[in-house]
Design a protein around this motif. Structure first.
Motif, PDB file in Angstrom:
ATOM      1  N   GLY A 180      -4.902  -4.352   9.825  1.00 54.93           N
ATOM      2  CA  GLY A 180      -4.592  -5.623   9.177  1.00 54.93           C
ATOM      3  C   GLY A 180      -4.052  -5.522   7.766  1.00 54.93           C
ATOM      4  N   TYR A 181      -3.399  -4.425   7.434  1.00 53.27           N
ATOM      5  CA  TYR A 181      -2.841  -4.301   6.089  1.00 53.27           C
ATOM      6  C   TYR A 181      -1.666  -5.256   5.913  1.00 53.27           C
ATOM      7  N   ASP A 182      -1.583  -5.855   4.730  1.00 54.09           N
ATOM      8  CA  ASP A 182      -0.516  -6.817   4.440  1.00 54.09           C
ATOM      9  C   ASP A 182       0.820  -6.114   4.232  1.00 54.09           C
ATOM     10  N   ILE A 183       0.799  -5.022   3.479  1.00 48.65           N
ATOM     11  CA  ILE A 183       2.018  -4.259   3.191  1.00 48.65           C
ATOM     12  C   ILE A 183       1.748  -2.784   3.436  1.00 48.65           C
ATOM     13  N   ILE A 184       2.645  -2.160   4.197  1.00 51.67           N
ATOM     14  CA  ILE A 184       2.625  -0.710   4.356  1.00 51.67           C
ATOM     15  C   ILE A 184       3.911  -0.183   3.743  1.00 51.67           C
ATOM     16  N   MET A 185       3.758   0.550   2.652  1.00 56.68           N
ATOM     17  CA  MET A 185       4.911   1.145   1.994  1.00 56.68           C
ATOM     18  C   MET A 185       5.023   2.607   2.416  1.00 56.68           C
ATOM     19  N   ALA A 186       6.213   3.144   2.324  1.00 57.10           N
ATOM     20  CA  ALA A 186       6.437   4.555   2.615  1.00 57.10           C
ATOM     21  C   ALA A 186       7.526   5.054   1.684  1.00 57.10           C
ATOM     22  N   ALA A 187       7.416   6.290   1.252  1.00 56.87           N
ATOM     23  CA  ALA A 187       8.329   6.834   0.250  1.00 56.87           C
ATOM     24  C   ALA A 187       9.352   7.758   0.893  1.00 56.87           C
TER      25      ALA A 187
END
Length: 329
Positions: free
Chosen positions: A87-94
């Motif tokens: 349930g994460y709101d934002i998943i960022m990746a680099a």
């Protein structure tokens, strides 16, 4: 009357539905955000710069942003799915290398925003690439390199030949050669190679030494911790380096004459704050660069004042929008 009530209920449902990419009035501390990194945060390069964004968001915005180091390519999709399922709101990746896995998982979790730094896929309403214009940073590096080179021979090493990498390398190589030729080095040229690795320090050193043995006197690398090997190789062979993606001046004093630092801390704070305020949504590419102060040069005492002035002038040109770097792609 039933029709009116039914319409009112539908309208209320529509108005109450969350738009993908908006913060839904959550406080910063309540928002669940994680950053996936392809390498380790102590690489003094790409991963360290992105990790600085996590720290800055938590300190300045009050978020409780998390991060995962050294996510292997084989685990991209499963790691995305793990956090989406939680349930994460934002998943960022680099990194652009996360694009394919992000799209695959985004299709299954429309309520999660997937934000890839350096990504380019915005084909879904919950994909929001945050695209730093790294070719602006490589332009600044090339202005320095073109002015410090004695032989006009430039060695370039990239981790992976994705489109963003090719663009920034073309801008660097063509700019450095043009400046060297303008200084009277008619046979100036550049040698571009891809390591197909981001973290093999020994390979970076080996590639740098081979390029320098073949005539390169200024090295440029963009490949996470592999870049530390390139700097080490240059130091051993007497070549110069313009650091890139972080302030690398202290890595090898006398070898790294200047760096183009990435202020990704500022970029992350801006992006997450925009999302919290409902101004950042999926389905679009968000670009930032020198005009937003994301990239800036860090000089050493080894750099002549006239070269510092030339780079500062290049910064001013980019902020004024008076140079077309895309023509060099």
């Amino acid at each position: 009357m039933k029709k009116i009530v039914s319409f009112a209920l539908v309208l209320m449902m529509v108005l109450s539905m969350a738009t993908v990419g908006m913060a839904e009035a959550k406080s910063a501390a309540d928002v669940k955000i994680v950053l996936l990194l392809p390498g380790e945060i102590n690489d003094q390069g790409w991963n360290a710069s992105n990790y600085a964004g996590v720290v800055a968001c938590n300190e300045q915005l009050g978020t409780e942003m998390e991060y995962v180091e050294a996510v292997s390519e084989a685990d991209f999709e499963s790691t995305f799915r793990e956090y989406a399922e939680r349930g994460y709101d934002i998943i960022m990746a680099a990194g652009s290398q996360f694009d394919v896995a992000a799209k695959t998982v985004a299709e299954e979790y429309p309520d999660t925003l997937f934000m890839n730094v350096n990504g380019s896929d915005c084909s879904l309403p919950n994909l929001c690439p945050l695209f730093p214009k790294e070719y602006e940073a490589s332009y600044l590096a090339a202005v320095i390199a073109g002015n410090i080179s004695e032989k006009g021979q430039f060695g370039l090493i990239g981790g992976d030949p994705n489109q963003a990498m090719q663009d920034l390398m073309n801008v660097y190589g063509k700019t450095a050669v043009a400046i060297a030729q303008g200084r009277g080095i008619a046979d100036a040229s550049y040698n571009l190679q891809y390591s197909n690795s981001w973290d093999d320090v020994a390979l970076g050193k080996q590639m740098a030494e081979a390029m320098i043995d073949n005539g390169a006197d200024v090295m440029f690398v963009y490949a996470n911790s592999l870049g530390l090997g390139v700097i080490d190789g240059a130091a051993g062979k007497g070549a110069k380096v313009v650091g890139y993606s972080a302030d690398q001046n202290a890595v090898a004093p006398g070898t790294v004459v200047a760096s183009i630092n990435f202020n990704y801390a500022k970029m992350y704070v801006w992006a997450i704050n925009e999302w919290l305020n409902g101004n950042l949504k999926g389905g679009q590419i968000v670009e930032v660069g020198v005009p937003e102060d994301i990239y800036f040069p860090v000089y050493t005492a080894d750099l002549a004042p006239e070269i510092v002035a030339a780079c500062d002038a290049a910064v001013a040109e980019l902020k004024a929008g008076s140079v077309d770097l895309k023509a060099l792609f």
